[in-house]
Design a protein around this motif. Structure first.
Motif, mmCIF file in Angstrom:
data_model
loop_
_atom_site.group_PDB
_atom_site.id
_atom_site.type_symbol
_atom_site.label_atom_id
_atom_site.label_comp_id
_atom_site.label_asym_id
_atom_site.label_seq_id
_atom_site.Cartn_x
_atom_site.Cartn_y
_atom_site.Cartn_z
ATOM 1 N N LYS A 2 -9.120 -52.012 132.204
ATOM 2 C CA LYS A 2 -8.274 -50.883 132.357
ATOM 3 C C LYS A 2 -7.601 -51.055 133.745
ATOM 4 O O LYS A 2 -7.903 -51.810 134.692
ATOM 5 C CB LYS A 2 -9.181 -49.676 132.767
ATOM 6 C CG LYS A 2 -9.974 -49.219 131.443
ATOM 7 C CD LYS A 2 -9.275 -48.635 130.481
ATOM 8 C CE LYS A 2 -10.081 -48.196 129.035
ATOM 9 N NZ LYS A 2 -9.432 -47.403 128.215
ATOM 10 N N THR A 3 -6.254 -50.478 133.839
ATOM 11 C CA THR A 3 -5.839 -50.634 134.898
ATOM 12 C C THR A 3 -5.323 -49.255 135.660
ATOM 13 O O THR A 3 -5.121 -48.303 135.006
ATOM 14 C CB THR A 3 -4.246 -51.193 134.720
ATOM 15 O OG1 THR A 3 -4.302 -52.509 134.156
ATOM 16 C CG2 THR A 3 -3.271 -51.426 135.765
ATOM 17 N N CYS A 28 -13.084 -56.590 138.931
ATOM 18 C CA CYS A 28 -12.025 -55.642 139.582
ATOM 19 C C CYS A 28 -11.168 -56.476 140.622
ATOM 20 O O CYS A 28 -11.611 -57.179 141.241
ATOM 21 C CB CYS A 28 -12.753 -54.476 140.306
ATOM 22 S SG CYS A 28 -11.673 -53.203 141.200
ATOM 23 N N GLU A 40 5.527 -55.553 132.314
ATOM 24 C CA GLU A 40 4.696 -54.627 132.968
ATOM 25 C C GLU A 40 4.958 -53.685 133.715
ATOM 26 O O GLU A 40 4.479 -52.429 133.764
ATOM 27 C CB GLU A 40 3.289 -55.592 133.677
ATOM 28 C CG GLU A 40 2.636 -56.365 132.706
ATOM 29 C CD GLU A 40 1.931 -57.574 133.269
ATOM 30 O OE1 GLU A 40 0.605 -57.840 132.966
ATOM 31 O OE2 GLU A 40 2.357 -58.219 134.335
#
Length: 69
Positions: A2-3, A28, A40
């Motif tokens: 996840k971001t 991470c 993005e």
């Protein structure tokens, strides 16, 4: 993975960065702006616009999270 896009004050930046670096890079990692593709960057800007308009539908289970706040 996840971001997370996180804005912090200049005073807290290094402290938070040091904490993030405690995690193994395979779990991470910090992504700097210059590492993002145009697509993005565009996606992030679109999501930020949605958030500014109060639209959190991009996020999973938002209704559940919102009720916990």
């Amino acid at each position: 993975m996840k971001t997370i896009l996180l804005e912090v004050t200049e005073n807290n930046y290094q402290e938070i960065l040091n904490f993030i670096k405690l995690f193994p890079e395979s779990q991470c990692r910090v992504i700097h702006d210059d590492e993002l593709s145009d697509e993005e960057s565009s996606h992030i800007q679109n999501v930020l616009r949605q958030i500014q308009q109060g639209d959190y539908t991009e996020f999973e289970a938002w209704e559940i999270v919102k009720h916990r706040l």
